[in-house]
Design an enzyme around this catalytic site. Structure first.
Site, mmCIF file in Angstrom:
data_model
loop_
_atom_site.group_PDB
_atom_site.id
_atom_site.type_symbol
_atom_site.label_atom_id
_atom_site.label_comp_id
_atom_site.label_asym_id
_atom_site.label_seq_id
_atom_site.Cartn_x
_atom_site.Cartn_y
_atom_site.Cartn_z
ATOM 1 N N SER A 1 14.768 24.349 -20.541
ATOM 2 C CA SER A 1 15.701 25.044 -21.453
ATOM 3 C C SER A 1 17.184 24.799 -21.185
ATOM 4 O O SER A 1 18.022 25.300 -21.937
ATOM 5 C CB SER A 1 15.468 26.579 -21.467
ATOM 6 O OG SER A 1 14.361 26.898 -22.257
ATOM 7 N N VAL B 1 14.026 15.335 -21.747
ATOM 8 C CA VAL B 1 12.946 15.016 -20.819
ATOM 9 C C VAL B 1 11.630 14.786 -21.575
ATOM 10 O O VAL B 1 10.799 13.971 -21.164
ATOM 11 C CB VAL B 1 12.842 16.112 -19.731
ATOM 12 C CG1 VAL B 1 12.321 17.413 -20.250
ATOM 13 C CG2 VAL B 1 12.029 15.629 -18.549
ATOM 14 N N ASP B 2 11.461 15.472 -22.695
ATOM 15 C CA ASP B 2 10.267 15.310 -23.542
ATOM 16 C C ASP B 2 10.153 13.852 -24.012
ATOM 17 O O ASP B 2 9.092 13.210 -23.862
ATOM 18 C CB ASP B 2 10.410 16.271 -24.734
ATOM 19 C CG ASP B 2 9.117 16.493 -25.500
ATOM 20 O OD1 ASP B 2 8.071 15.990 -25.050
ATOM 21 O OD2 ASP B 2 9.160 17.183 -26.544
ATOM 22 N N TYR C 1 18.274 23.320 -25.431
ATOM 23 C CA TYR C 1 18.028 24.744 -25.697
ATOM 24 C C TYR C 1 19.134 25.661 -25.154
ATOM 25 O O TYR C 1 19.111 26.864 -25.402
ATOM 26 C CB TYR C 1 16.646 25.163 -25.198
ATOM 27 C CG TYR C 1 15.508 24.740 -26.120
ATOM 28 C CD1 TYR C 1 15.768 24.052 -27.302
ATOM 29 C CD2 TYR C 1 14.176 25.038 -25.823
ATOM 30 C CE1 TYR C 1 14.738 23.663 -28.158
ATOM 31 C CE2 TYR C 1 13.144 24.660 -26.675
ATOM 32 C CZ TYR C 1 13.418 23.967 -27.838
ATOM 33 O OH TYR C 1 12.398 23.593 -28.682
HETATM 34 N N1 AR6 Z 1 13.853 13.815 -15.637
HETATM 35 C C1 AR6 Z 1 14.229 15.058 -15.255
HETATM 36 N N2 AR6 Z 1 15.020 15.858 -16.005
HETATM 37 C C2 AR6 Z 1 15.463 15.356 -17.179
HETATM 38 C C3 AR6 Z 1 15.129 14.066 -17.663
HETATM 39 C C4 AR6 Z 1 14.289 13.272 -16.819
HETATM 40 N N3 AR6 Z 1 13.892 12.053 -17.173
HETATM 41 N N4 AR6 Z 1 15.751 13.886 -18.859
HETATM 42 C C5 AR6 Z 1 16.442 15.013 -19.132
HETATM 43 N N5 AR6 Z 1 16.290 15.903 -18.114
HETATM 44 P P1 AR6 Z 1 15.969 19.087 -22.445
HETATM 45 P P2 AR6 Z 1 15.237 21.825 -23.256
HETATM 46 C C6 AR6 Z 1 16.846 17.265 -17.959
HETATM 47 O O1 AR6 Z 1 17.011 19.023 -23.481
HETATM 48 O O2 AR6 Z 1 16.623 22.297 -23.050
HETATM 49 C C7 AR6 Z 1 13.510 18.253 -26.536
HETATM 50 O O3 AR6 Z 1 13.925 17.559 -27.668
HETATM 51 C C8 AR6 Z 1 18.108 17.620 -18.700
HETATM 52 O O4 AR6 Z 1 19.253 17.167 -17.985
HETATM 53 O O5 AR6 Z 1 15.100 17.915 -22.220
HETATM 54 O O6 AR6 Z 1 14.113 22.662 -22.720
HETATM 55 C C9 AR6 Z 1 12.199 19.005 -26.743
HETATM 56 O O7 AR6 Z 1 11.338 18.327 -27.633
HETATM 57 C C10 AR6 Z 1 18.036 19.133 -18.742
HETATM 58 O O8 AR6 Z 1 18.625 19.712 -17.572
HETATM 59 O O9 AR6 Z 1 14.946 20.351 -22.703
HETATM 60 C C11 AR6 Z 1 12.655 20.310 -27.311
HETATM 61 O O10 AR6 Z 1 12.853 20.243 -28.691
HETATM 62 C C12 AR6 Z 1 16.550 19.439 -18.704
HETATM 63 O O11 AR6 Z 1 15.903 18.189 -18.458
HETATM 64 C C13 AR6 Z 1 13.966 20.549 -26.607
HETATM 65 O O12 AR6 Z 1 14.460 19.269 -26.242
HETATM 66 C C14 AR6 Z 1 16.015 20.039 -19.978
HETATM 67 O O13 AR6 Z 1 16.686 19.490 -21.087
HETATM 68 C C15 AR6 Z 1 13.795 21.359 -25.347
HETATM 69 O O14 AR6 Z 1 15.052 21.660 -24.813
#
Ligand code: AR6
Length: 179
Positions: free
Chosen positions: A123, A35-36, A127
């Protein structure tokens, strides 16, 4: 009269017209995947520029804390960047840190007069936080927070995947949007 409520939707958080969307960032605040990556791509360089200034000022963001930047070219006015805990098996204060993410983000939202705020499932991607546990923590932290303030009108949980959506839809505090 109490007006705040929690909404649950499936979709892409970058598309939402709300006062603030929350980013699941990392301590460097320099972007990443998931998502980042999606938020920085959709919001353009203004977000990273402000992140750099924050890093210069305070050296990144600690796990459980949050910082705020412009929404750049996103429909949302602000992006609140919070850093979720990496799941290490459950004995490293992961639950407390995850609840802190929701609380720190909501505190910033109130400070910046945001009435509507949307969260991704912090997370639960890279994560590795178990999605059932994360859903329970998210609902508890958010419902406690909004029951104690009138400043926030609506909190939206935006799920990118079906599993998170199903776990969150089990909670009566959450109103599921049928589309
Ligand atoms: N809209 C809504 N949710 C989303 C989107 C979107 N466009 N894209 C992904 N998700 P993650 P974390 C969901 O991995 O686990 C990054 O590299 C996804 O399905 O984005 O907190 C950061 O820079 C999941 O359920 O975040 C950190 O290094 C949720 O967002 C690390 O990942 C979170 O997944 C953070 O890991």
């Amino acid at each position: 009269m109490k007006q705040s409520w929690i909404e649950l939707i499936k979709g892409d958080i970058t598309q939402l017209h709300v006062d603030a969307i929350v980013n699941a960032a990392n301590t460097s605040l320099m972007g990443g995947g998931g998502v980042d990556g999606a938020i920085h791509r959709a919001g353009g360089p203004a977000i990273l520029e402000e992140c750099r200034k924050i890093v210069a000022r305070q050296g990144g963001c600690k796990t459980g804390d949050a910082v705020i930047t412009t929404g750049g070219s996103l429909p949302a006015k602000f992006v609140i960047h919070t850093v979720g805990p990496v799941w290490k098996g459950g004995n490293s204060q992961e639950a407390e840190k995850l609840a802190d993410c929701y609380r720190s983000s909501l505190n910033l939202a109130v400070e910046y007069q945001c009435k509507t705020i949307a969260f991704p499932n912090i997370s639960t991607g890279v994560y590795g936080f178990p999605k059932d546990k994360a859903a329970e923590i998210a609902v508890k932290a958010v419902s406690e927070f909004i029951s104690e303030t009138d400043e926030i009108h609506k909190v939206t949980f935006v799920c990118f995947d079906q599993e998170n959506f199903l776990y969150l839809s089990n909670f009566q505090e959450v109103r599921r949007q049928i589309d």
